[in-house]
Structures are given as C-alpha cells and as structure tokens.
Design a protein around this motif. Structure first.
Motif, PDB file in Angstrom:
ATOM      1  N   ASP A 103     -33.474 -22.301 -37.726  1.00  0.00           N
ATOM      2  CA  ASP A 103     -32.882 -22.816 -36.588  1.00  0.00           C
ATOM      3  C   ASP A 103     -33.681 -23.755 -35.720  1.00  0.00           C
ATOM      4  N   SER A 122     -28.314 -21.433 -33.350  1.00  0.00           N
ATOM      5  CA  SER A 122     -27.972 -22.599 -32.227  1.00  0.00           C
ATOM      6  C   SER A 122     -26.838 -23.289 -33.103  1.00  0.00           C
ATOM      7  N   PHE A 135     -23.054 -19.563 -32.028  1.00  0.00           N
ATOM      8  CA  PHE A 135     -22.427 -20.821 -31.744  1.00  0.00           C
ATOM      9  C   PHE A 135     -20.829 -20.773 -31.918  1.00  0.00           C
TER      10      PHE A 135
END
Length: 321
Positions: free
Chosen positions: A104, A145, A185
C-alpha cells in the motif's frame, strides 16, 4: 459516483473461471488436465493464494515457497493449459492479512518510502515472470487505500504490458452503493480511475455478501451502473468451500439462464474452488461443463428443465479423468 460506462467487448462470450487452491487431496496431486481433456469450457484458472509475508523475500503459495517440489506438476500443467488456450493467473491475498498492507504505497504518503514497496513487490514480479502467468487477481480482503491499489495496478501494467490480465475479487456488496465490504477503498472510484486496466471483477456472491439464489444482487449491481461484461458472478462449488451461501446446481442454472438472457454481455461465472466441485466431486471438470451449458441456454426459465438437463449428464462419459 457510478463507474464510467464504456462499450462492451465485441463478440464477447461469458467466462468460466476456476479458482484452484487445494492442490493435493490425501497427498495426491489434483490434476487440472481434465479441464482440457474433456472440453470443459473453462476459460481461466486462478492459482490461489499468493501471500507476501513479513520478510520481503518470503513469498508463499499457500504455506510453501512457489518453487517447492510439491508444485512441480502444477507448473508443468499450467503450461499445458496455456498451450490449450486457457489463461492461467495467480491470486494475491484473500482471507490471510498483510499482503496488501505491505504493497500500500502512494506518493502522497510520507510515512512509507518507495523502497519498502519495491522490497515487497519485486519478489512478486519475479514470481509472475518465472511462471509466465497470464495475469494477477487482487483479492483485497483487508484495508488498502485507493491510491495504493492504483499504484499497484499501474506498476503491474508497466512491468507486464497491456495484455497482462488484472482482475479484482470484491464481495458483491462492494459493487453496491453505500454497502459494507472488505477492501477499504471505493470500487466505483477505482473503476472510474483505472477501469481500462481492469479486465473484470470476480465478484463473491456468497458468505452473506449477496447471493445467487435469485438475480436480485446482480440486478442491484447493474442498477449502480456497472457493465455486465465486467461483473463475473462468483459462487461456491461445494457447500464446504469457504462458508455459507452455496446454491444448488439446479437453482444456479435457472438463475444463470435468466442472467444471460437479461444481460447479453453477462460477464460469466467463477467457482471457488476447482477441487471437489459439484455435481461430480471426483471429476471436478464437470462443474465447468455445466456452467458452459447453463450460460448457453438463453431461453431456459423453468428449473425443472435444468433438472432434466442434469439427468442427461449421466450420458456423458463420466469415466473420463
């Protein structure tokens, strides 16, 4: 915001996707070759599950390194499947946590250096190259994310080219507006940003995230603006495979027949998993064959007809391996 609609693929045919995670049963390797020996209709096999562990070079396929001798026959057969036209992909992540947290990365995050991403990503890249995989399925069942998943997709495309297949495996509610899911997300924002890089979504319609006992969950996703050719309907192939939500074959066939008539560019089906699939647990290729039949029968509405079709399977040479 809904995904940005684009035209469906010309001449598109529904996919039949088989996840494969249980490679051995009582010590005996479970062969994939029956998928081609019996003209099963399978289009893609996804090998599960790749895990990125705490040490960057500790990449695992389930519990063992991918080059462990127990996988020698798997890699040999993968090449045979590819030569026969079946795409062979890997699945990253799944229920085990950590792989996506370690990947990430985004330029806006100052707490995670690019060197950390490279340390974890490069062994994955090398593994894909070593086994000539046709693509990677991102099964993000942990917080990640949106910039992080975009960065990963961009890097895969940069390293492997436009023909490299990238799919994701969201639970069905992830493609519905305002519903809880597992990835962290917004898939609608991801599709709007990188839909051209994502081939399709292996959508999990089980374990309480939306079912295939009727068309309601799939219909809701379509009302949210998704393209049918990008939403593959995922199901359990055996009630002991991964929890709740198994739908008997006769009912699944009836639902699929409605979906392929209602949505001419219907994305296809995926099954978790290949091993021990109904209706013939000793001959798992039959599940793919049945799915191919179901999606070809656009006019079938009556489940009783499907039952008769199931009986007709007895005329198939079930001694084929």
């Amino acid at each position: 915001m809904p995904p940005v609609p684009t035209a469906p693929l010309p001449g598109f045919n529904p996919r039949v996707v088989c996840y494969f995670q249980t490679y051995h049963d009582n010590g005996e390797y479970i062969s994939l070759l029956p998928l081609i020996e019996n003209t099963s209709g399978a289009t893609h096999v996804i090998l599960a599950a790749i895990h990125i562990n705490g040490e960057p070079h500790d990449l695992r396929l389930n519990d063992d390194p991918p080059d462990h001798p127990k996988y020698t026959q798997l890699w040999d057969e993968a090449m045979v499947l590819q030569d026969s036209g079946i795409k062979v992909m890997g699945m990253l992540g799944g229920a085990a946590q950590g792989s996506f947290a370690r990947l990430d990365y985004s330029e806006s995050r100052t707490d995670i250096p690019i060197a950390r991403f490279e340390a974890y990503y490069c062994p994955l890249r090398d593994f894909i190259r070593a086994h000539n995989l046709d693509g990677l399925d991102l099964d993000v069942e942990e917080e990640m994310s949106l910039p992080g998943v975009i960065h990963l997709i961009d890097r895969l495309k940069a390293d492997f080219g436009r023909d490299f297949i990238i799919t994701l495996a969201p639970v069905a509610t992830a493609l519905m507006a305002g519903r809880p899911h597992l990835s962290g997300f917004d898939y609608r924002l991801l599709e709007a940003a990188r839909g051209s890089s994502i081939a399709w979504y292996n959508t999990q319609f089980y374990n309480g995230w939306g079912g295939l006992h009727n068309t309601a969950a799939y219909d809701e996703i379509m009302r949210n603006g998704w393209r049918a050719d990008k939403v593959v309907a995922g199901m359990l192939t055996n009630p002991r495979h991964g929890g709740s939500g198994y739908v008997p074959l006769e009912l699944t066939a009836a639902v699929l027949s409605v979906l392929v008539e209602k949505y001419p560019d219907f994305g296809g089906v995926m099954g978790w998993e290949y091993w021990s699939s109904f209706p013939q647990v000793e001959k798992s290729w039959v599940w793919s064959y049945c799915m191919t039949l179901c999606m070809g029968m656009r006019r079938i509405r009556d489940a009783a007809i499907i039952v008769l079709m199931g009986r007709s399977l007895s005329s198939i040479n079930m001694n084929a391996r």
